[in-house]
Design a protein around this motif. Structure first.
Motif, PDB file in Angstrom:
ATOM      1  N   LEU A   1       0.815  -1.218   0.000  1.00  0.00           N
ATOM      2  CA  LEU A   1       0.000   0.000   0.000  1.00  0.00           C
ATOM      3  C   LEU A   1       0.847   1.266   0.000  1.00  0.00           C
ATOM      4  O   LEU A   1       0.387   2.330  -0.410  1.00  0.00           O
ATOM      5  N   ASP A   2       2.086   1.170   0.455  1.00  0.00           N
ATOM      6  CA  ASP A   2       2.949   2.347   0.468  1.00  0.00           C
ATOM      7  C   ASP A   2       3.324   2.813  -0.931  1.00  0.00           C
ATOM      8  O   ASP A   2       3.848   3.916  -1.112  1.00  0.00           O
ATOM      9  N   GLU A   3       3.049   1.993  -1.954  1.00  0.00           N
ATOM     10  CA  GLU A   3       3.282   2.385  -3.343  1.00  0.00           C
ATOM     11  C   GLU A   3       2.241   3.400  -3.826  1.00  0.00           C
ATOM     12  O   GLU A   3       2.429   4.040  -4.863  1.00  0.00           O
ATOM     13  N   TYR A   4       1.136   3.536  -3.108  1.00  0.00           N
ATOM     14  CA  TYR A   4       0.031   4.377  -3.557  1.00  0.00           C
ATOM     15  C   TYR A   4      -0.002   5.690  -2.777  1.00  0.00           C
ATOM     16  O   TYR A   4       0.333   5.728  -1.592  1.00  0.00           O
ATOM     17  N   PRO A   5      -0.439   6.775  -3.424  1.00  0.00           N
ATOM     18  CA  PRO A   5      -0.474   8.087  -2.745  1.00  0.00           C
ATOM     19  C   PRO A   5      -1.704   8.216  -1.852  1.00  0.00           C
ATOM     20  O   PRO A   5      -2.591   9.048  -2.096  1.00  0.00           O
ATOM     21  N   ILE A   6      -1.758   7.401  -0.798  1.00  0.00           N
ATOM     22  CA  ILE A   6      -2.937   7.372   0.058  1.00  0.00           C
ATOM     23  C   ILE A   6      -2.588   7.632   1.525  1.00  0.00           C
ATOM     24  O   ILE A   6      -3.451   7.511   2.390  1.00  0.00           O
ATOM     25  N   HIS A   7      -1.348   8.008   1.824  1.00  0.00           N
ATOM     26  CA  HIS A   7      -0.949   8.173   3.211  1.00  0.00           C
ATOM     27  C   HIS A   7      -1.702   9.327   3.871  1.00  0.00           C
ATOM     28  O   HIS A   7      -1.925  10.378   3.249  1.00  0.00           O
ATOM     29  N   GLN A   8      -2.069   9.130   5.139  1.00  0.00           N
ATOM     30  CA  GLN A   8      -2.798  10.137   5.897  1.00  0.00           C
ATOM     31  C   GLN A   8      -1.972  10.699   7.053  1.00  0.00           C
ATOM     32  O   GLN A   8      -2.448  11.540   7.813  1.00  0.00           O
ATOM     33  N   ALA A   9      -0.768  10.201   7.204  1.00  0.00           N
ATOM     34  CA  ALA A   9       0.106  10.643   8.285  1.00  0.00           C
ATOM     35  C   ALA A   9       1.544  10.364   7.860  1.00  0.00           C
ATOM     36  O   ALA A   9       1.784   9.563   6.944  1.00  0.00           O
ATOM     37  N   PRO A  10       2.556  11.010   8.484  1.00  0.00           N
ATOM     38  CA  PRO A  10       3.951  10.770   8.121  1.00  0.00           C
ATOM     39  C   PRO A  10       4.446   9.429   8.667  1.00  0.00           C
ATOM     40  O   PRO A  10       5.424   9.353   9.421  1.00  0.00           O
ATOM     41  N   LEU A  11       3.737   8.356   8.285  1.00  0.00           N
ATOM     42  CA  LEU A  11       4.020   7.003   8.757  1.00  0.00           C
ATOM     43  C   LEU A  11       3.837   6.024   7.607  1.00  0.00           C
ATOM     44  O   LEU A  11       3.055   6.287   6.687  1.00  0.00           O
ATOM     45  N   PRO A  12       4.504   4.879   7.646  1.00  0.00           N
ATOM     46  CA  PRO A  12       4.184   3.828   6.681  1.00  0.00           C
ATOM     47  C   PRO A  12       2.787   3.295   6.967  1.00  0.00           C
ATOM     48  O   PRO A  12       2.305   3.347   8.112  1.00  0.00           O
ATOM     49  N   ILE A  13       2.095   2.783   5.940  1.00  0.00           N
ATOM     50  CA  ILE A  13       0.718   2.332   6.089  1.00  0.00           C
ATOM     51  C   ILE A  13       0.593   1.221   7.134  1.00  0.00           C
ATOM     52  O   ILE A  13      -0.432   1.088   7.801  1.00  0.00           O
TER      53      ILE A  13
END
Length: 368
Positions: free
Chosen positions: A6-18
């Protein structure tokens, strides 16, 4: 910590790995829920899959009521990686067309319940109002959820009986929720709440009509104070019409708190009354084999070890089982009418303990 797919996608909501939730709360969860029925009340399926990243658990369940028998299968395993693959044991959820078409598979007919079903949304999925519950200053639930009504196609096997699921007949509702919710093993209690819980009253009614969908959610405190109110009508083009502050009249079977129906008095944006009559076809207690609300046989997010599975069969006329039913949320397959139109869906209700508007003074009170 390693990156995940999931980290390949631009979906992060916080400065953390998914793989790491943005909250340290152990009760963080992400779960789907589905139900399906054939408009008769003869067969009612409820199923879902949940992930609990802080607990390292993924699990799923399927519950089917036929007559007075409730069949249940449950699966649990370690959540090693958060990703797009929603699978635990023989159970999986496949997103075919996001927010529109979902395939749900349970290859466990040998355990009593198996299916390969495809969901088709009849109207757009809609976000519900945020749901927050507190015990004093402590958060017990803080969740977001979207809901949708639709139809089902495919095959369902229950206790050796094979059923063809035709979308012209079979329909249901679904939701997906995420956030903070009590999960897994109970933590240390700490200081008791003061005052302690006096009651719980909840109503959730998503309905599918030919030309629109209705979604009504109401939660009230024992004194009738409304802590959650969400009433909407959804149209095929995606318009969402708010329906005000519904007045709720529920009819209970005498000597019980088992509802037989409800009347929802809503109001359209132009001030006109909109009355929805809801009739229960059959009820499925979620705390008897589905893991909700203190189910002694199954609780979401608990660790059972690797590759866990279990099957149970409940006779709802057995006094030991019947005695549990009044103490939790019951999902009813429902028929409804609104403005002359006939609809179908879910009538979910719980009334436990004190609720002044219903005339229930304490935990033992029942309808006259």
């Amino acid at each position: 910590m390693k990156p995940t797919p999931l980290d390949e996608y631009p979906i992060h909501q916080a400065p953390l790995p998914i793989a790491r939730a943005a909250t340290s709360d152990r009760n963080f969860y992400d779960r789907s829920y589905f139900n399906a029925h054939d408009r008769t009340g003869d067969t009612f399926l409820i199923t879902g899959l949940g992930t609990y990243p802080s607990l390292g658990v993924i699990d799923a369940y399927a519950l089917v009521r036929r007559g007075d028998i409730q069949y249940s299968v449950k699966f649990s395993d370690a959540l090693d990686v958060r990703g797009l693959d929603q699978r635990v044991g023989p159970y999986r959820v496949e997103v075919v067309d996001a927010l529109q078409r979902i395939r749900v598979i349970c290859d466990a007919a040998d355990l009593g319940v198996g299916f390969d079903l495809t969901w088709e949304g009849s109207f757009p999925a809609v976000m519900e109002q945020p749901h927050l519950m507190l015990s004093g200053p402590a958060v017990t639930l803080d969740a977001s959820r979207f809901a949708q009504v639709g139809t089902w196609s495919g095959q369902l096997a229950v206790d050796g009986t094979d059923l063809t699921v035709d979308p012209d007949t079979w329909l249901g509702t679904r939701d997906r929720s995420w956030g903070i919710r009590p999960s897994g093993e109970a933590p240390p209690a700490g200081k008791p709440a003061d005052p302690g819980q006096q009651g719980f009253w909840w109503l959730y009614v998503p309905l599918r009509f030919d030309d629109f969908a209705l979604i009504v959610i109401v939660q009230e405190s024992p004194d009738g104070y409304r802590t959650l109110n969400d009433a909407s009508r959804v149209f095929p083009d995606g318009r969402v019409e708010q329906l005000g502050w519904p007045r709720i009249d529920i009819t209970y079977r005498s000597g019980t708190r088992i509802p037989t129906g409800a009347r929802l008095h809503c109001t359209t944006p132009d001030g006109k009354p909109l009355v929805v009559e809801v009739e229960s076809l059959v009820g499925v207690p979620l705390h008897v084999g589905a893991g909700y609300g203190g189910d002694p046989d199954w609780s979401h997010g608990t660790w059972h070890g690797r590759e866990f599975s279990r099957a149970d069969r409940y006779d709802l006329t057995d006094p030991a089982v019947a005695g549990r039913i009044p103490w939790g949320v019951v999902d009813h397959a429902a028929r409804a009418t609104c403005d002359g139109a006939v609809g179908w869906g879910l009538f979910e209700h719980a009334s436990v303990g004190r609720h002044d508007p219903s005339g229930f003074a304490d935990w033992s009170a029942v309808a006259p």
